[in-house]
Design an enzyme around this catalytic site. Structure first.
Site, PDB file in Angstrom:
ATOM      1  N   CYS A  84      51.814  56.433  63.158  1.00  0.00           N
ATOM      2  CA  CYS A  84      51.033  56.209  61.935  1.00  0.00           C
ATOM      3  C   CYS A  84      49.679  56.931  61.984  1.00  0.00           C
ATOM      4  O   CYS A  84      49.646  58.153  61.901  1.00  0.00           O
ATOM      5  CB  CYS A  84      50.913  54.714  61.667  1.00  0.00           C
ATOM      6  SG  CYS A  84      50.580  54.381  59.936  1.00  0.00           S
ATOM      7  N   HIS A 175      55.693  52.020  62.475  1.00  0.00           N
ATOM      8  CA  HIS A 175      55.128  51.351  63.657  1.00  0.00           C
ATOM      9  C   HIS A 175      56.224  50.788  64.555  1.00  0.00           C
ATOM     10  O   HIS A 175      56.540  49.591  64.450  1.00  0.00           O
ATOM     11  CB  HIS A 175      54.224  50.197  63.206  1.00  0.00           C
ATOM     12  CG  HIS A 175      52.937  50.644  62.625  1.00  0.00           C
ATOM     13  ND1 HIS A 175      51.795  50.820  63.372  1.00  0.00           N
ATOM     14  CD2 HIS A 175      52.596  50.962  61.358  1.00  0.00           C
ATOM     15  CE1 HIS A 175      50.804  51.214  62.589  1.00  0.00           C
ATOM     16  NE2 HIS A 175      51.273  51.315  61.359  1.00  0.00           N
ATOM     17  N   GLU A 177      56.073  49.865  67.482  1.00  0.00           N
ATOM     18  CA  GLU A 177      55.531  48.849  68.400  1.00  0.00           C
ATOM     19  C   GLU A 177      55.479  47.468  67.760  1.00  0.00           C
ATOM     20  O   GLU A 177      55.215  46.484  68.443  1.00  0.00           O
ATOM     21  CB  GLU A 177      54.130  49.282  68.883  1.00  0.00           C
ATOM     22  CG  GLU A 177      52.999  49.132  67.874  1.00  0.00           C
ATOM     23  CD  GLU A 177      52.969  50.223  66.799  1.00  0.00           C
ATOM     24  OE1 GLU A 177      53.940  51.018  66.707  1.00  0.00           O
ATOM     25  OE2 GLU A 177      51.999  50.251  66.029  1.00  0.00           O
TER      26      GLU A 177
HETATM   27  N1  GLN Z   1      46.865  55.587  56.509  1.00  0.00           N
HETATM   28  C1  GLN Z   1      46.091  55.148  57.633  1.00  0.00           C
HETATM   29  C2  GLN Z   1      45.084  56.216  58.049  1.00  0.00           C
HETATM   30  O1  GLN Z   1      44.814  57.098  57.340  1.00  0.00           O
HETATM   31  C3  GLN Z   1      47.001  54.825  58.805  1.00  0.00           C
HETATM   32  C4  GLN Z   1      47.622  53.487  58.633  1.00  0.00           C
HETATM   33  C5  GLN Z   1      48.197  52.899  59.887  1.00  0.00           C
HETATM   34  O2  GLN Z   1      48.002  53.406  61.010  1.00  0.00           O
HETATM   35  N2  GLN Z   1      48.897  51.817  59.730  1.00  0.00           N
HETATM   36  O3  GLN Z   1      44.517  56.154  59.089  1.00  0.00           O
END
Ligand code: GLN
Length: 197
Positions: A84, A175, A177
């Site tokens: 992410c 995610h 995890e």
């Molecule tokens: N969209 C988020 C960012 O720009 C990331 C979101 C996440 O890690 N759950 O950092």
């Protein structure tokens, strides 16, 4: 195996548990260290870059001198799993001046692409090399909108890549995890082993 979780910000404990579970499935043990300063990354066999806020993670790893060490780690062919916000930080183009991308995964990303439509969703998705679909949790997830020639797409949602591999780097928009399924950590860190059932 010494696993370093970049812990300047984000969901660190969950990654520590997932990498321990993946190692245990191979009768190995993982020593997990949390990284908030320079000097630790060079001792790590594998790295994890968690979700969180990519602008914050980017700023802090640059400030602490960790960014250059992460680049060296990957240049030495050692694995990293980025999830992410971690994917955003490791990309080649994050289309946001507040993120200084590390250029470790040859993809461009749209930071909150899935997030703007819907803050969070879950989907069971097929992933290359995994026998059964993976329960993927997306939270303000980035979209990968351009993939370089050497990048392998491991999973898609609505035709868009959400998990990719670029050499020693595995990166996901979701995610892994946050479930107790260690198969994505396994894919990233034990690629040459028998895939977990
Ligand atoms: N969209 C988020 C960012 O720009 C990331 C979101 C996440 O890690 N759950 O950092």
């Amino acid at each position: 195996m010494k696993a370093g979780v970049i812990a300047v910000q984000g969901d660190v404990a969950e990654h520590a548990a997932a990498v321990r579970n993946a190692a245990a499935a191979h009768d190995e043990s993982a020593e997990v260290v949390e990284i908030r300063e320079s000097g630790i990354v060079p001792d790590c066999d594998v790295l994890l870059m968690p979700g969180g806020e990519s602008t914050t993670i980017s700023r802090l790893i640059q400030q602490e001198g960790i960014a250059a060490e992460i680049r060296d780690h990957v240049a030495a062919g050692k694995p990293i799993l980025a999830t992410c916000a971690g994917l955003i930080v490791c990309s080649t183009d994050a289309k946001d001046d507040r993120v200084e991308p590390l250029g470790l995964v040859d993809v461009s990303v749209d930071r909150n692409a899935f997030g703007r439509q819907k803050d969070s969703f879950e989907a069971k998705i097929p992933v290359t090399d995994l026998e059964d679909p993976f329960h993927a949790v997306f939270i303000r997830a980035p979209a990968i909108d351009d993939v370089g020639p050497d990048v392998e797409t491991l999973a898609t949602v609505d035709g868009r890549p959400v998990a990719v591999r670029d050499g020693p780097v595995v990166a996901t928009a979701f995610h892994p995890e946050l479930t107790d399924d260690p198969r994505i950590h396994d894919l990233a860190f034990f690629p040459e082993r028998e895939v977990l059932a």
